[in-house]
Write a protein that holds these residues in place. Structure first.
Motif: not given
Length: 294
Positions: A243-251
């Protein structure tokens, strides 16, 4: 073959062109936003006006006749000319009002676009923004979108492309899943775990192998063409995802299961037709997207 100028109907011509390219009346009707009977009447009207049969109708599909094949190239030229006229006319508009169609992957549309759209709403409140959240490429020359966010550079010279900062993708898994199976300490441990596949898993095997992770399709118990669904499956403990690291920041429930994995770089491009780049409303949206996503 004789076709009187007064008999020309661009709707019929477009109906033939899209039906030939889509391969069926139902798919063409969806692409044009028409009912199938309406589209069928337009194609039949064109055949009557030209005095030829353009399609062989079988139980499974529509097949172009010899006459249809010969005329298809001319109709494509006609379609490109119509699109160019529309693009040129749109490019003259200098009002920050009207409709702008943005195409982006479903994951980017879900997590990265909303903050940009909030700023856009403050900057140009009279714009009507439509978003295509799809992993399929939109054809900008055919006005399927005004602006597209892509992960590869377009080859078409008619398109304007700006490369944004590359994104990084890493391995992520839910804490729940890792508590259940144990946190891998070696590559061998990692290769025994379950992965969630985005698109076709076999396409990811070479990419993972280049990072020293030798998987097989047996590692992918779940796969999907939807990146947002893949993320949700990872969040709910179905396995490890890339997954894109930026997306994981939301999770916050996700963690990196193997920190030594080398991140994968993802190119990000913002693309518009060159003539649309001179249009004020397109330029406003384009620049805000470049700033917000970049």
């Amino acid at each position: 073959m004789e076709w009187k100028r007064s008999a020309f109907d661009w709707n019929q011509a477009r109906a033939f062109l899209v039906t030939a390219e889509e391969g069926s009346l139902s798919a063409a009707a969806r692409a044009l936003g028409l009912t199938q009977p309406t589209l069928s009447r337009q194609v039949a009207g064109l055949e009557e006006a030209l005095g030829v049969t353009l399609f062989e109708r079988t139980s499974r599909a529509l097949l172009l006749t010899q006459s249809g094949v010969k005329l298809l190239a001319d109709f494509r030229t006609m379609g490109d000319a119509a699109n160019n006229i529309s693009l040129a006319a749109t490019g003259q508009s200098q009002a920050v009002t009207g409709h702008v169609l943005i195409s982006a992957t479903d994951l980017m549309a879900r997590y990265l676009l909303p903050p940009v759209l909030k700023k856009l709403r403050r900057t140009a409140p009279d714009l009507q923004i439509e978003i295509i959240a799809s992993n399929e490429l939109s054809d900008l020359r055919r006005r399927e979108a005004d602006i597209a966010v892509r992960h590869s550079r377009p080859n078409d010279a008619a398109l304007f492309a700006k490369r944004l900062h590359d994104k990084k993708a890493h391995l992520f898994a839910s804490k729940e899943y890792l508590d259940e199976v144990g946190r891998p300490e070696t590559l061998a441990d990692l290769e025994k775990l379950t992965f969630v596949g985005f698109d076709q898993p076999e396409l990811r095997l070479g990419l993972m192998a280049s990072r020293g992770v030798n998987l097989t399709t047996a590692n992918f118990n779940f796969s999907t063409s939807s990146a947002t669904l893949a993320l949700e499956l990872v969040r709910q403990g179905f396995g490890i995802g890339l997954l894109p690291t930026e997306i994981s920041e939301h999770c916050p429930e996700l963690e990196n299961p193997y920190s030594e994995f080398e991140p994968i770089s993802i190119e990000t491009w913002l693309v518009a037709h060159r003539e649309l780049k001179t249009n004020l409303r397109i330029r406003v949206v384009f620049d805000l997207l470049a700033e917000g996503i970049g």
